[in-house]
Design a protein around this motif. Structure first.
Motif, PDB file in Angstrom:
ATOM      1  N   LEU A 291       0.561  -0.992  -0.186  1.00 25.09           N
ATOM      2  CA  LEU A 291       0.076   0.190   0.155  1.00 25.09           C
ATOM      3  C   LEU A 291       0.868   1.765   0.195  1.00 25.09           C
ATOM      4  O   LEU A 291       0.858   2.029  -0.543  1.00 25.09           O
ATOM      5  CB  LEU A 291      -0.752   0.162   1.012  1.00 25.09           C
ATOM      6  CG  LEU A 291      -1.432  -1.196   1.138  1.00 25.09           C
ATOM      7  CD1 LEU A 291      -2.879  -1.017   1.996  1.00 25.09           C
ATOM      8  CD2 LEU A 291      -2.855  -1.291   0.097  1.00 25.09           C
ATOM      9  N   LEU A 292       2.310   1.041   0.748  1.00 26.93           N
ATOM     10  CA  LEU A 292       2.742   2.260   0.739  1.00 26.93           C
ATOM     11  C   LEU A 292       3.232   2.487  -0.823  1.00 26.93           C
ATOM     12  O   LEU A 292       3.088   4.022  -1.337  1.00 26.93           O
ATOM     13  CB  LEU A 292       3.495   2.178   1.405  1.00 26.93           C
ATOM     14  CG  LEU A 292       4.831   2.655   1.347  1.00 26.93           C
ATOM     15  CD1 LEU A 292       4.377   4.948   2.205  1.00 26.93           C
ATOM     16  CD2 LEU A 292       6.395   2.440   2.890  1.00 26.93           C
ATOM     17  N   LEU A 293       3.455   1.757  -1.875  1.00 25.28           N
ATOM     18  CA  LEU A 293       3.292   1.449  -2.941  1.00 25.28           C
ATOM     19  C   LEU A 293       2.304   2.261  -3.785  1.00 25.28           C
ATOM     20  O   LEU A 293       3.268   2.698  -4.521  1.00 25.28           O
ATOM     21  CB  LEU A 293       3.892   0.829  -3.797  1.00 25.28           C
ATOM     22  CG  LEU A 293       4.505   0.117  -4.862  1.00 25.28           C
ATOM     23  CD1 LEU A 293       5.694   0.832  -5.182  1.00 25.28           C
ATOM     24  CD2 LEU A 293       4.213  -1.537  -5.668  1.00 25.28           C
ATOM     25  N   ARG A 294       2.050   1.809  -3.357  1.00 24.09           N
ATOM     26  CA  ARG A 294       0.255   2.542  -4.366  1.00 24.09           C
ATOM     27  C   ARG A 294       0.289   4.177  -4.107  1.00 24.09           C
ATOM     28  O   ARG A 294       0.375   4.984  -4.335  1.00 24.09           O
ATOM     29  CB  ARG A 294      -0.404   1.817  -4.403  1.00 24.09           C
ATOM     30  CG  ARG A 294      -0.502   0.837  -4.900  1.00 24.09           C
ATOM     31  CD  ARG A 294      -1.658  -1.056  -4.423  1.00 24.09           C
ATOM     32  NE  ARG A 294      -1.775  -1.470  -5.192  1.00 24.09           N
ATOM     33  CZ  ARG A 294      -0.263  -2.786  -5.473  1.00 24.09           C
ATOM     34  NH1 ARG A 294       0.282  -2.363  -4.430  1.00 24.09           N
ATOM     35  NH2 ARG A 294      -0.738  -3.291  -6.061  1.00 24.09           N
ATOM     36  N   LEU A 295       0.635   4.505  -2.630  1.00 25.11           N
ATOM     37  CA  LEU A 295       0.755   6.017  -2.047  1.00 25.11           C
ATOM     38  C   LEU A 295       1.946   7.319  -2.731  1.00 25.11           C
ATOM     39  O   LEU A 295       1.699   7.506  -3.278  1.00 25.11           O
ATOM     40  CB  LEU A 295       0.672   5.748  -0.426  1.00 25.11           C
ATOM     41  CG  LEU A 295       0.746   6.765   0.185  1.00 25.11           C
ATOM     42  CD1 LEU A 295      -0.553   8.248   0.252  1.00 25.11           C
ATOM     43  CD2 LEU A 295       1.029   6.685   1.781  1.00 25.11           C
ATOM     44  N   ALA A 296       2.523   6.369  -3.097  1.00 28.61           N
ATOM     45  CA  ALA A 296       3.475   6.886  -3.308  1.00 28.61           C
ATOM     46  C   ALA A 296       4.320   7.213  -5.041  1.00 28.61           C
ATOM     47  O   ALA A 296       4.316   7.994  -5.456  1.00 28.61           O
ATOM     48  CB  ALA A 296       5.196   6.106  -3.147  1.00 28.61           C
ATOM     49  N   LEU A 297       3.119   5.866  -5.337  1.00 27.19           N
ATOM     50  CA  LEU A 297       2.907   5.997  -6.847  1.00 27.19           C
ATOM     51  C   LEU A 297       2.564   8.008  -7.130  1.00 27.19           C
ATOM     52  O   LEU A 297       1.870   8.914  -7.982  1.00 27.19           O
ATOM     53  CB  LEU A 297       2.348   5.220  -7.434  1.00 27.19           C
ATOM     54  CG  LEU A 297       2.980   4.198  -7.832  1.00 27.19           C
ATOM     55  CD1 LEU A 297       2.670   2.630  -7.927  1.00 27.19           C
ATOM     56  CD2 LEU A 297       4.268   4.053  -8.665  1.00 27.19           C
ATOM     57  N   ALA A 298       0.953   7.124  -6.318  1.00 30.54           N
ATOM     58  CA  ALA A 298      -0.345   8.914  -6.610  1.00 30.54           C
ATOM     59  C   ALA A 298       0.579   9.864  -5.631  1.00 30.54           C
ATOM     60  O   ALA A 298       0.272  10.915  -6.538  1.00 30.54           O
ATOM     61  CB  ALA A 298      -1.070   7.519  -5.486  1.00 30.54           C
ATOM     62  N   GLU A 299       1.669  10.235  -5.263  1.00 33.97           N
ATOM     63  CA  GLU A 299       2.357  11.219  -4.624  1.00 33.97           C
ATOM     64  C   GLU A 299       3.170  11.831  -5.428  1.00 33.97           C
ATOM     65  O   GLU A 299       3.214  13.189  -5.462  1.00 33.97           O
ATOM     66  CB  GLU A 299       2.863  10.562  -3.743  1.00 33.97           C
ATOM     67  CG  GLU A 299       2.354  10.458  -1.966  1.00 33.97           C
ATOM     68  CD  GLU A 299       2.879  10.206  -1.238  1.00 33.97           C
ATOM     69  OE1 GLU A 299       1.971  10.316   0.330  1.00 33.97           O
ATOM     70  OE2 GLU A 299       4.093   9.676  -1.100  1.00 33.97           O
ATOM     71  N   LYS A 300       3.415  10.737  -6.207  1.00 34.95           N
ATOM     72  CA  LYS A 300       4.435  11.351  -7.334  1.00 34.95           C
ATOM     73  C   LYS A 300       3.450  11.758  -8.242  1.00 34.95           C
ATOM     74  O   LYS A 300       4.141  12.685  -9.270  1.00 34.95           O
ATOM     75  CB  LYS A 300       5.062   9.702  -7.393  1.00 34.95           C
ATOM     76  CG  LYS A 300       6.320  10.505  -8.840  1.00 34.95           C
ATOM     77  CD  LYS A 300       7.495   9.224  -9.331  1.00 34.95           C
ATOM     78  CE  LYS A 300       8.229  10.131 -10.634  1.00 34.95           C
ATOM     79  NZ  LYS A 300       9.086   8.646 -11.014  1.00 34.95           N
ATOM     80  N   ALA A 301       2.682  11.000  -8.627  1.00 33.26           N
ATOM     81  CA  ALA A 301       1.761  11.818 -10.299  1.00 33.26           C
ATOM     82  C   ALA A 301       1.368  13.047  -9.591  1.00 33.26           C
ATOM     83  O   ALA A 301       1.179  13.805 -10.560  1.00 33.26           O
ATOM     84  CB  ALA A 301       0.673  11.166  -9.634  1.00 33.26           C
ATOM     85  N   LEU A 302       1.097  13.504  -8.176  1.00 35.57           N
ATOM     86  CA  LEU A 302       0.959  15.120  -8.031  1.00 35.57           C
ATOM     87  C   LEU A 302       1.972  15.526  -7.746  1.00 35.57           C
ATOM     88  O   LEU A 302       1.766  17.175  -6.915  1.00 35.57           O
ATOM     89  CB  LEU A 302       0.308  15.280  -6.767  1.00 35.57           C
ATOM     90  CG  LEU A 302      -1.391  14.182  -7.187  1.00 35.57           C
ATOM     91  CD1 LEU A 302      -2.653  13.791  -6.143  1.00 35.57           C
ATOM     92  CD2 LEU A 302      -2.245  14.784  -8.362  1.00 35.57           C
ATOM     93  N   ASP A 303       2.690  15.470  -7.934  1.00 36.42           N
ATOM     94  CA  ASP A 303       4.205  15.732  -6.657  1.00 36.42           C
ATOM     95  C   ASP A 303       4.502  16.259  -5.021  1.00 36.42           C
ATOM     96  O   ASP A 303       4.584  17.525  -5.515  1.00 36.42           O
ATOM     97  CB  ASP A 303       4.606  17.174  -7.626  1.00 36.42           C
ATOM     98  CG  ASP A 303       4.971  17.090  -9.027  1.00 36.42           C
ATOM     99  OD1 ASP A 303       5.840  16.056  -9.638  1.00 36.42           O
ATOM    100  OD2 ASP A 303       4.507  17.808 -10.621  1.00 36.42           O
ATOM    101  N   ALA A 304       3.335  15.518  -4.808  1.00 36.15           N
ATOM    102  CA  ALA A 304       3.518  15.638  -3.575  1.00 36.15           C
ATOM    103  C   ALA A 304       4.716  15.628  -2.388  1.00 36.15           C
ATOM    104  O   ALA A 304       5.479  14.684  -2.988  1.00 36.15           O
ATOM    105  CB  ALA A 304       2.024  14.916  -3.009  1.00 36.15           C
ATOM    106  N   PRO A 305       4.671  16.692  -1.930  1.00 35.72           N
ATOM    107  CA  PRO A 305       5.929  16.654  -0.581  1.00 35.72           C
ATOM    108  C   PRO A 305       6.272  15.213  -0.260  1.00 35.72           C
ATOM    109  O   PRO A 305       7.545  15.111   0.328  1.00 35.72           O
ATOM    110  CB  PRO A 305       5.628  17.554   0.256  1.00 35.72           C
ATOM    111  CG  PRO A 305       4.159  18.691  -0.853  1.00 35.72           C
ATOM    112  CD  PRO A 305       3.609  17.602  -1.530  1.00 35.72           C
ATOM    113  N   ALA A 306       5.562  14.680  -0.361  1.00 33.80           N
ATOM    114  CA  ALA A 306       5.695  12.846   0.901  1.00 33.80           C
ATOM    115  C   ALA A 306       6.919  12.377  -0.178  1.00 33.80           C
ATOM    116  O   ALA A 306       6.717  11.554   0.857  1.00 33.80           O
ATOM    117  CB  ALA A 306       4.396  12.824   1.546  1.00 33.80           C
ATOM    118  N   ALA A 307       6.082  12.433  -1.159  1.00 38.28           N
ATOM    119  CA  ALA A 307       6.717  11.327  -3.010  1.00 38.28           C
ATOM    120  C   ALA A 307       8.141  10.906  -1.743  1.00 38.28           C
ATOM    121  O   ALA A 307       8.145   9.436  -1.630  1.00 38.28           O
ATOM    122  CB  ALA A 307       6.526  12.187  -3.853  1.00 38.28           C
TER     123      ALA A 307
END
Length: 409
Positions: A291-307
């Motif tokens: 689930l962390l992998l999918r969270l990171a994929l989503a964060e990268k798509a949005l250039d989120a700071p947590a990525a």
């Protein structure tokens, strides 16, 4: 949860609760690759296994404390050991924490190396062995179990699950047929529909499973969740995005903790270009690698700071697994390397290695996408052959396959 209840229920591929024998095998085994890292097996019974972050009076924590205390007083009590192993196995699926597999194995230590353990211990040992991808040893135990007790639905369902992971569809169908005289209608239809939905008959499988669910009456929330998640997958294989989301949302509305469902719905949202919803869904699930992998994929798509932080956390986890010689989650690591690190060559090597053990649709997808990224149709040959042989209908997978085959021309 009784061992009979485990037989009739569970992921993940997990993944938890009280369901039917076939749901247990098919859900948990289908996610085993992604969920499990190499489990920690405590060296002695005095080791503190886990301080669970639960509320005071939480019934799961209370039951675990009671079972651990009982087993400490009498380590040879098979009934207590099996109940504890089952509860830990459920937690591995519910929480995404592979340590629970090791805890389950530790409770079975007196029977783990026995050549001829009691039947229930043998089946539980097989379940734990398949979760660390020792499929050969697991199948040996299950073969003995069904010879000893041909009416053991749990053993038959796990045979079907392993055969599905290995793309041995004829063997999986035989296992489903063996369930007919001993399992509920929903359990039997669930087994067959899972197989048919993977092998080119998604529409018929969806109709059959929907009808069986409608006739099933009062079933547990966990079993309903398993069925709804399978129906969502079958809808996607027919290209019906709207219907798939309806099934996913109905499953989520049951409020059952199930990381198999969360992973499947997160993948759906990512494929639909809705990463913000993935972040909202998974922000509290950082303990789970998949689930962390999918969270990171989503964060990268949005250039989120947590990525960046989450990508580094995943890198550390995968590096630690490599140091242990752990090859249990290569498909997820391939996805991490391809889409979060941009390391195409390593992603392809991992996807090809993963295919040797696991040949489910998501494994084929990863291999095809990595081969396409490397412009190497030969590297995707095995997955292309599986796609044609199985008749698998997923439109996205088919499109990727066509792009890869076009490189040959």
């Amino acid at each position: 949860m009784s061992r009979r209840a485990t037989a009739i229920g569970i992921t993940r591929t997990s993944i938890i609760g009280t369901f039917t024998e076939i749901a247990c095998g098919l859900a948990l085994a289908s996610l085993a690759a992604a969920v499990q890292a190499a489990p920690y097996v405590p060296k002695d019974d005095a080791t503190v296994l886990e301080r669970l972050p639960v509320r005071p009076g939480d019934p799961v924590a209370r039951e675990l404390r009671r079972l651990r205390a009982e087993l400490a007083r009498d380590p040879q009590n098979l009934g207590t050991a099996l109940r504890l192993a089952e509860r830990y196995y459920e937690l591995a699926g519910a929480e995404g924490d592979p340590r629970y597999i090791g805890y389950a194995q530790a409770g079975l230590r007196p029977w783990w190396e026995l050549r001829d353990p009691p039947l229930e211990a043998r089946v539980m040992r097989a379940i734990l062995k398949q979760s660390i991808h020792d499929f050969s040893a697991a199948m040996q135990d299950l073969d003995v179990a069904v010879r000893e007790d041909p009416k053991n639905a749990l053993a038959w369902s796990w045979r079907a699950a392993i055969h599905m992971v290995q793309a041995d569809y004829a063997a999986a169908r035989a296992d489903c047929e063996a369930l007919e005289p001993i399992e509920s209608e929903l359990g039997v239809v669930g087994c067959t529909a899972y197989l048919d939905g993977t092998t080119g008959k998604a529409a018929a499988a969806h109709r059959a499973l929907s009808a069986a669910l409608a006739r099933s009456g009062d079933i547990s929330p966990e079993m309903r969740l398993w069925v709804l998640t399978r129906l969502a997958e079958m809808s996607l294989r027919q290209g019906d995005v709207k219907q798939a989301e309806e099934h996913f949302r109905a499953a989520l509305a049951l409020n059952v903790r199930d990381q198999f469902l969360l992973a499947a719905y997160a993948d759906f949202l990512l494929d639909q270009g809705r990463p913000a919803e993935v972040i909202a869904l998974l922000r509290d699930w950082v303990r789970s690698d998949i689930l962390l992998l999918r969270l990171a994929l989503a964060e990268k798509a949005l250039d989120a700071p947590a990525a960046k932080e989450h990508i580094e956390a995943l890198r550390s986890r995968f590096d630690a697994a490599a140091l242990r010689g752990d090859k249990l989650h290569q498909q997820e690591e391939a996805r991490f390397n391809l889409y979060l690190l941009g390391q195409k060559e390593k992603a392809l090597a991992l996807a090809r290695e993963n295919w040797k053990l696991q040949r489910e649709p998501r494994d084929a997808r990863m291999l095809l996408e990595a081969a396409l990224a490397m412009n190497d149709p030969a590297a995707g040959k095995d997955a292309l052959e599986w796609l044609e042989r199985s008749g698998h209908e997923d439109p996205g997978l088919r499109r990727t396959a066509e792009k890869l085959k076009a490189l040959r021309r």
